[in-house]
Design an enzyme around this catalytic site. Structure first.
Site, PDB file in Angstrom:
ATOM      1  N   HIS A   1      -4.038   6.898  -3.435  1.00  0.00           N
ATOM      2  CA  HIS A   1      -3.658   6.065  -2.295  1.00  0.00           C
ATOM      3  C   HIS A   1      -4.412   4.746  -2.399  1.00  0.00           C
ATOM      4  O   HIS A   1      -5.633   4.695  -2.269  1.00  0.00           O
ATOM      5  CB  HIS A   1      -4.043   6.766  -0.979  1.00  0.00           C
ATOM      6  CG  HIS A   1      -3.776   5.936   0.243  1.00  0.00           C
ATOM      7  ND1 HIS A   1      -4.454   6.121   1.437  1.00  0.00           N
ATOM      8  CD2 HIS A   1      -2.916   4.900   0.482  1.00  0.00           C
ATOM      9  CE1 HIS A   1      -4.020   5.272   2.341  1.00  0.00           C
ATOM     10  NE2 HIS A   1      -3.088   4.504   1.785  1.00  0.00           N
TER      11      HIS A   1
ATOM     12  N   HIS B   1       3.533   8.013   7.382  1.00  0.00           N
ATOM     13  CA  HIS B   1       2.898   7.833   6.068  1.00  0.00           C
ATOM     14  C   HIS B   1       1.642   8.679   5.927  1.00  0.00           C
ATOM     15  O   HIS B   1       0.994   8.644   4.890  1.00  0.00           O
ATOM     16  CB  HIS B   1       2.567   6.361   5.846  1.00  0.00           C
ATOM     17  CG  HIS B   1       1.287   5.893   6.492  1.00  0.00           C
ATOM     18  ND1 HIS B   1       0.965   6.136   7.815  1.00  0.00           N
ATOM     19  CD2 HIS B   1       0.242   5.182   5.988  1.00  0.00           C
ATOM     20  CE1 HIS B   1      -0.217   5.603   8.090  1.00  0.00           C
ATOM     21  NE2 HIS B   1      -0.675   5.017   7.003  1.00  0.00           N
TER      22      HIS B   1
ATOM     23  N   CYS C   1       0.851  -1.188   0.000  1.00  0.00           N
ATOM     24  CA  CYS C   1       0.000   0.000   0.000  1.00  0.00           C
ATOM     25  C   CYS C   1       0.888   1.239   0.000  1.00  0.00           C
ATOM     26  O   CYS C   1       1.924   1.273   0.661  1.00  0.00           O
ATOM     27  CB  CYS C   1      -0.921  -0.005   1.213  1.00  0.00           C
ATOM     28  SG  CYS C   1      -2.135   1.323   1.192  1.00  0.00           S
TER      29      CYS C   1
END
Length: 376
Positions: free
Chosen positions: A164, A302, A68
């Site tokens: 994302h 992040h 991810c």
């Protein structure tokens, strides 16, 4: 023996987070742990944590969404092209068509995955089967939760795209498959020996999931860029592309020692590493360059990090407060009630997060959200 912990926090952690960090520090073969400013509770290992081991791989310190991460690209136009409601509605409609939240039509199963993903061997027939089914149906989709496609404006007024998402169902399938062959540490965490067959198999499948996630984001960028070209006549600048992953394990050298460095909700921030750190759907995001801080295992946060679980956000955040906090951002208002769990109030103040990690990363660019496409 308990491994040392370094942390960059915006406030003291909760008792549950402290307990989780202590459990990780006490796990076998763990030599160092770093907690990022966005650290928050998650299953087995917190999000916003970096952990180094000598020989063991802890799948929970990577998580299920292997690979991810983020991708961003700049367009050759100003963000004012999305100023009108009519244009914004056309762009949202194109996103619904070109970037499904969950799956493409089943006819997409007839389409091969990109080169290097379709035929690369996976370690088990069950994973091969998942690749031929979910792997194809979900490639080029964004997913639910905190995953999104967002148009942004930088301080010079330029239009940027930020994506994302990760490896979709495939990452979780890889983790779950390998947990069946894992050993259990005294801490209760499952691990694999990186030097034996089980560890090598996990790492090979993990590497495939990393490449799948990266290709997934790039496919979404390409599709959205084509839509923007059709709708507003602006092209994406391929040289501006930024990409990073925040769920992975890599072989790295720190302090002269070669380690397995696990990042779960943390990006590589080696000296000069380009990074993307999102806020929330109503707050700023940042493009960064790493400073190579040794104490953080050359890592940084992040994102903003949740301060409320999804269920807590639904209970505590009022619809009118959510709509006030995202005023000026285009999104599908029909989803407002379900998007309350993604409200800015459910996340940390991204400004505090960035200040807390000034010695980890340098801000290159600040961006504000203009249009957000999210699933629920």
């Amino acid at each position: 023996m308990t491994a040392p912990l370094e942390s960059w926090l915006t406030e003291p952690v909760s008792a549950d987070v402290a307990k989780s960090l202590d459990r990780l520090r006490s796990a076998g073969d763990v030599v160092r742990v770093a907690a990022m400013p966005d650290v928050h509770l998650a299953e087995d290992v917190c999000v916003g944590v970096v952990v180094a081991t000598r020989r063991r791989i802890y799948p929970a310190a990577v998580g299920g969404d292997i690979g991810c991460g983020m991708a961003a690209i700049r367009f050759g136009c100003g963000a004012d092209v999305l100023a009108s409601e009519t244009t914004a509605a056309r762009v949202l409609s194109a996103l619904f068509r070109d970037v499904p939240v969950l799956t493409h039509p089943r006819s997409s199963m007839d389409l091969p995955l990109p080169s290097g993903l379709e035929d690369a061997p996976l370690s088990a027939p069950s994973l091969e089967k998942r690749r031929s089914r979910e792997g194809r149906l979900e490639f080029g989709t964004v997913g639910r939760g905190n995953h999104f496609v967002e148009f942004q404006e930088d301080d010079e007024g330029a239009l940027w795209l930020m994506v994302h998402t990760g490896s979709r169902a495939m990452g979780g399938a890889v983790r779950d498959h390998h947990l069946h062959s894992a050993q259990i540490d005294a801490s209760g965490l499952a691990f694999l020996d990186a030097d034996d067959e089980s560890g090598r198999a996990y790492f090979a499948d993990h590497d495939w999931a990393l490449r799948y996630a990266d290709a997934n984001r790039r496919a979404i960028v390409a599709r959205v860029s084509a839509s923007v070209g059709r709708l507003v006549g602006a092209e994406a600048d391929a040289d501006s592309l930024i990409a990073c992953s925040h769920n992975h394990v890599r072989r790295e050298t720190h302090g002269g020692e070669t380690c397995w460095v696990h990042r779960k909700g943390a990006i590589c921030a080696d000296d000069g590493d380009a990074g993307i750190i999102p806020g929330s759907m109503g707050t700023a995001s940042f493009h960064t360059l790493g400073r190579g801080c040794a104490e953080s295992l050359r890592s940084s946060s992040h994102g903003a990090g949740r301060v409320m679980s999804r269920s807590e956000a639904r209970r505590r955040i009022r619809l009118r407060d959510f709509e006030r906090d995202v005023e000026g951002v285009w999104f599908d208002r029909r989803l407002s009630r379900r998007l309350v769990e993604e409200a800015p109030a459910a996340y940390r103040d991204i400004g505090r997060v960035m200040r807390a990690q000034r010695d980890l990363t340098r801000v290159v660019r600040r961006l504000r959200p203009v249009l957000v496409y999210k699933g629920t």
